[in-house]
Write an enzyme that holds these catalytic residues in place. Structure first.
Site, PDB file in Angstrom:
ATOM      1  N   GLY A 140       5.615   3.238   0.601  1.00 42.40           N
ATOM      2  CA  GLY A 140       6.342   4.097  -0.337  1.00 42.40           C
ATOM      3  C   GLY A 140       5.520   4.299  -1.591  1.00 42.40           C
ATOM      4  O   GLY A 140       4.305   4.143  -1.598  1.00 42.40           O
TER       5      GLY A 140
ATOM      6  N   SER B  13       0.842  -1.189   0.000  1.00 44.50           N
ATOM      7  CA  SER B  13       0.000   0.000   0.000  1.00 44.50           C
ATOM      8  C   SER B  13       0.876   1.237   0.000  1.00 44.50           C
ATOM      9  O   SER B  13       2.112   1.144  -0.013  1.00 44.50           O
ATOM     10  CB  SER B  13      -0.923   0.013   1.221  1.00 44.50           C
ATOM     11  OG  SER B  13      -0.155   0.178   2.408  1.00 44.50           O
ATOM     12  N   LYS B  14       0.251   2.398   0.054  1.00 46.64           N
ATOM     13  CA  LYS B  14       0.990   3.665   0.005  1.00 46.64           C
ATOM     14  C   LYS B  14       1.957   3.810   1.173  1.00 46.64           C
ATOM     15  O   LYS B  14       2.969   4.498   1.059  1.00 46.64           O
ATOM     16  CB  LYS B  14       0.019   4.842  -0.022  1.00 46.64           C
ATOM     17  CG  LYS B  14      -0.728   4.978  -1.340  1.00 46.64           C
ATOM     18  CD  LYS B  14      -1.635   6.196  -1.328  1.00 46.64           C
ATOM     19  CE  LYS B  14      -2.365   6.341  -2.668  1.00 46.64           C
ATOM     20  NZ  LYS B  14      -3.271   7.515  -2.673  1.00 46.64           N
ATOM     21  N   ARG B  15       1.652   3.190   2.295  1.00 52.08           N
ATOM     22  CA  ARG B  15       2.539   3.362   3.450  1.00 52.08           C
ATOM     23  C   ARG B  15       3.900   2.710   3.231  1.00 52.08           C
ATOM     24  O   ARG B  15       4.852   2.973   3.961  1.00 52.08           O
ATOM     25  CB  ARG B  15       1.891   2.802   4.712  1.00 52.08           C
ATOM     26  CG  ARG B  15       1.808   1.281   4.772  1.00 52.08           C
ATOM     27  CD  ARG B  15       1.234   0.825   6.113  1.00 52.08           C
ATOM     28  NE  ARG B  15       1.116  -0.606   6.199  1.00 52.08           N
ATOM     29  CZ  ARG B  15       0.093  -1.301   5.725  1.00 52.08           C
ATOM     30  NH1 ARG B  15      -0.896  -0.675   5.122  1.00 52.08           N
ATOM     31  NH2 ARG B  15       0.038  -2.620   5.851  1.00 52.08           N
TER      32      ARG B  15
END
Length: 485
Positions: free
Chosen positions: A264, A260-262
């Protein structure tokens, strides 16, 4: 070309992310391996979130990755052109087709109109949850009489359309990667194929498009596996032969959670902006859920196409490893031609205020072995063109060492008088300097490097001196000496 036809069908509600790019790549590789057809289809039935800006971003991402498509939308100066005889390639331009097939299923009694409101459906979900039953549509509209339908219509209710699903037995999904996967029909529900707005749902439009576009293989992420039994029942109801299904493994982040976005950047274009090469992304994405028998890691574009097959795809989740991605990018950078290296690096150099020129090309070529991302290049060569900035640790460790100041003073005298300021001549002169003073080369080379570049690592020392030029080298030697006083 062979009869094999595959498609990548993104929803244009955002950028192309890593999972979608991997799906596009595997379909592209499969098509190219078998000399088949690769189709790009835009599934834009989410009218609220779909945008043409997202379509453009998806197309830009695929073009950067080198995933050319044989059929699908082609950006034009005005509007969107298309290539291929199975279009349109935007679902919202195919509504008449979906509505026609909906009417056929209704006429055959294989589908029915559902007049339930959102509130009624939510109440049903909450009741099932409270009673700890599977949350599924209870079929209250499945057996409506014409009179009952007429009464509901008179209330102003708008109907969606649901497919009649079998209520016992199993639906078996033959999967090229996972084998047969069975689903209990009692846990499946009569799902909506047409919304009460008249638009199709994903599962319905997907099946009709795949059939009418003659798609032979559906290769997609495992998040779609639960949709497949519903789609197989649609193929059966419509009297069509389903394609071959292959569901790719999930992609996890380094911490074992779903990517996911967390973790990177997830957008393909973000990786471009971070200095990765398109061939690196293709190579790395191919290894997320696929491998050769000998676990080969680095592939040329041609090698990747020739060796790819669905048999090498794995069921177990793949892990996205940024460290491995950086390593692979560094390997690919080292194999670039000097011209391609500079072409790929120039946009990042310009962002740092460096402009094209003979000396810039030369210093970039010197640093080719050192960078893992193209974005690193400007920071490694900017001291050639801007004021030197001394690393405090390098100053303390190297320049403040006993004897370093005397070495810099002696080098200043030597290089001021050196007639030939070229790499080989400079090396010979400085080595003679070491011998004449009884110094180890490290006692001279290290302070010289820090004095002229501000850092302990960098390009080949003597070529660096030549490219800096006599005036700049002497100036920096004096500057370094001054900083020690």
């Amino acid at each position: 070309m062979s009869d094999i036809r595959v498609r990548f069908a993104p929803s244009p509600t955002g950028y192309l992310h890593i999972g979608g790019a991997r799906t596009a790549l595997f379909n592209w590789l499969f098509a190219r391996k078998h000399k088949g057809t690769f189709i790009l289809r835009i599934e834009d039935t989410d009218e609220v979130r779909s945008t043409r800006e997202s379509v453009a971003a998806i197309i830009d991402s695929m073009r950067w990755l080198g995933l050319d498509w044989d059929e699908g939308p082609m950006e034009a100066s005005e509007g969107w052109g298309a290539r291929g005889s199975y279009g349109p390639y935007f679902q919202m331009e195919r509504l008449e087709l979906y509505q026609r097939e909906t009417q056929r299923l209704l006429a055959d009694g294989k589908a029915y109109r559902c007049y339930c409101t959102k509130e009624e459906l939510e109440a049903g979900r909450q009741k099932a949850q409270a009673e700890k039953r599977p949350i599924r549509y209870d079929g209250r509209c499945r057996h409506l009489t014409p009179a009952q339908e007429k009464e509901l219509q008179a209330q102003g209710r708008k109907a969606s359309v649901r497919l009649r699903m079998p209520q016992d037995g199993q639906t078996v999904v033959p999967d090229s990667i996972r084998g047969d996967v069975s689903f209990e029909n009692s846990l499946l529900q009569d799902f909506v194929i047409q919304k009460n707005t008249g638009g199709p749902t994903y599962n319905f439009a997907c099946v009709i498009d795949d059939h009418t576009m003659a798609v032979t293989h559906v290769v997609r992420g495992d998040e779609h596996l639960s949709n497949t039994p519903l789609q197989l029942r649609l193929y059966e109801a419509l009297g069509w032969k389903p394609p071959v299904f292959a569901h790719l493994s999930m992609i996890l982040g380094p911490d074992g959670a779903k990517l996911s976005k967390r973790h990177g950047a997830t957008s393909v274009l973000e990786y471009k902006a971070q200095g990765y090469l398109p061939e690196t992304m293709r190579n790395y994405l191919a290894l997320l859920g696929w491998s050769t028998r000998d676990s080969q890691q680095l592939f040329s574009p041609e090698d990747l196409v020739s060796k790819f097959d669905l048999e090498g795809c794995q069921k177990n989740p793949a892990t996205f490893d940024p460290v491995k991605l950086d390593w692979m990018n560094g390997e690919n950078i080292r194999h670039l031609s000097k011209e391609r290296l500079f072409e790929e690096t120039l946009p990042f150099l310009r962002e740092s205020g460096l402009e094209d020129g003979e000396r810039l090309r030369a210093v970039v070529a010197m640093e080719q072995e050192k960078v893992k991302r193209l974005t690193e290049m400007a920071g490694r060569v900017d001291f050639f063109f801007k004021d030197v900035v001394y690393d405090p640790k390098a100053v303390d460790k190297v320049l403040r060492k006993d004897g370093a100041a005397a070495v810099l003073e002696g080098l200043g005298t030597l290089l001021k008088e050196e007639s030939d300021f070229t790499e080989k001549a400079l090396e010979n002169a400085i080595r003679r300097f070491c011998e004449s003073r009884g110094l180890k080369t490290s006692a001279v080379f290290h302070p010289l490097r820090v004095a002229v570049s501000g850092r302990t690592d960098g390009p080949t020392l003597f070529l660096m001196l030549e490219l800096l030029g006599r005036e700049k080298v002497l100036s920096r030697l004096a500057q370094a000496q001054g900083s020690l006083s």
